[in-house]
Design an enzyme around this catalytic site. Structure first.
Site, mmCIF file in Angstrom:
data_model
loop_
_atom_site.group_PDB
_atom_site.id
_atom_site.type_symbol
_atom_site.label_atom_id
_atom_site.label_comp_id
_atom_site.label_asym_id
_atom_site.label_seq_id
_atom_site.Cartn_x
_atom_site.Cartn_y
_atom_site.Cartn_z
ATOM 1 N N ASP A 169 0.980 -1.558 -0.259
ATOM 2 C CA ASP A 169 0.033 0.204 0.174
ATOM 3 C C ASP A 169 0.821 1.361 0.206
ATOM 4 O O ASP A 169 2.074 1.455 -0.242
ATOM 5 C CB ASP A 169 -1.148 0.035 1.341
ATOM 6 C CG ASP A 169 -0.164 0.496 2.730
ATOM 7 O OD1 ASP A 169 0.960 0.471 2.885
ATOM 8 O OD2 ASP A 169 -0.713 -0.147 3.433
ATOM 9 N N HIS A 213 4.951 -31.452 9.936
ATOM 10 C CA HIS A 213 4.455 -30.426 9.370
ATOM 11 C C HIS A 213 3.761 -30.689 8.410
ATOM 12 O O HIS A 213 2.895 -30.106 7.890
ATOM 13 C CB HIS A 213 5.318 -29.935 9.178
ATOM 14 C CG HIS A 213 6.589 -29.284 9.779
ATOM 15 N ND1 HIS A 213 5.846 -29.086 11.717
ATOM 16 C CD2 HIS A 213 7.683 -29.310 10.408
ATOM 17 C CE1 HIS A 213 7.590 -29.122 11.849
ATOM 18 N NE2 HIS A 213 8.735 -29.502 11.652
ATOM 19 N N HIS A 245 8.211 -25.203 8.854
ATOM 20 C CA HIS A 245 6.818 -25.825 9.422
ATOM 21 C C HIS A 245 5.120 -25.449 8.599
ATOM 22 O O HIS A 245 4.527 -26.198 9.203
ATOM 23 C CB HIS A 245 7.321 -25.250 10.750
ATOM 24 C CG HIS A 245 8.328 -25.594 10.897
ATOM 25 N ND1 HIS A 245 8.583 -25.536 12.685
ATOM 26 C CD2 HIS A 245 9.242 -26.089 11.408
ATOM 27 C CE1 HIS A 245 10.228 -25.966 13.166
ATOM 28 N NE2 HIS A 245 9.989 -26.813 11.945
ATOM 29 N N CYS A 261 2.347 -3.594 3.998
ATOM 30 C CA CYS A 261 1.412 -1.943 4.225
ATOM 31 C C CYS A 261 2.457 -2.374 5.922
ATOM 32 O O CYS A 261 3.821 -1.646 5.524
ATOM 33 C CB CYS A 261 0.494 -2.599 4.776
ATOM 34 S SG CYS A 261 -0.064 -3.599 6.172
ATOM 35 N N THR A 319 1.925 -1.991 9.240
ATOM 36 C CA THR A 319 2.281 -3.060 9.672
ATOM 37 C C THR A 319 2.661 -4.849 9.681
ATOM 38 O O THR A 319 3.179 -5.088 9.798
ATOM 39 C CB THR A 319 1.238 -3.732 10.802
ATOM 40 O OG1 THR A 319 0.043 -4.077 10.582
ATOM 41 C CG2 THR A 319 1.131 -1.996 11.484
#
Length: 147
Positions: free
Chosen positions: A9, A134, A99, A66, A68
């Site tokens: 963004d 996994h 994993h 973005c 965060t």
């Protein structure tokens, strides 16, 4: 040549460009789905574009950025087949591939600096899914997605 879809963004243009150059120097082709405008925009648009490119096979992996990393990762994760992980340090990035078989990496331009973002990206790109115990867990995630 492996293709990496990238999306961002308005808050992450500078970091996207730094990571794009870093990834290209490593020999990957980048498909840029992000904005290059500083005008406020909606991160879900770019998270979805990257998610769809990865899920369809147009790109092998994706990186979304973005402020965060959280919002854009949520958008990417709404696309069936995407396993986006927000990582603010290299260890989680590496383990998300090993994993969780993550196929989209997310981080925040307001959370990590460019050098840390490079370390996160490098660990993520260099890691490989381990399978084994996994694999069962990743299959369980995909079953949830299909319900």
């Amino acid at each position: 040549m492996m293709k990496i879809a990238m999306g961002n963004d308005h808050s992450a243009i500078e970091l996207k460009n730094i990571i794009r150059e870093f990834v290209e120097e490593k020999g990957y082709e980048v498909i840029d789905f992000g904005t290059n405008s500083t005008e406020s925009c909606d991160y879900p648009v770019y998270g979805e574009k990257v998610g769809r490119a990865v899920a369809s096979g147009e790109a092998d992996l994706g990186i979304v950025i973005c402020g965060t990393g959280v919002g854009i990762s949520l958008a990417a994760n709404k696309v069936k087949g995407v396993r986006a992980c927000v990582c603010s340090e290299p260890y989680s990035a590496r383990l998300s591939r090993m994993h969780n078989n993550s196929n989209v990496l997310a981080f925040g331009a307001r959370v990590v600096g460019s050098e840390l973002a490079k370390m996160i990206t490098e660990e993520w790109l260099n890691a490989e899914f381990e399978g084994g115990r996994h694999e069962r867990r990743v299959n369980m995630l995909m079953e949830i997605e299909n319900r």
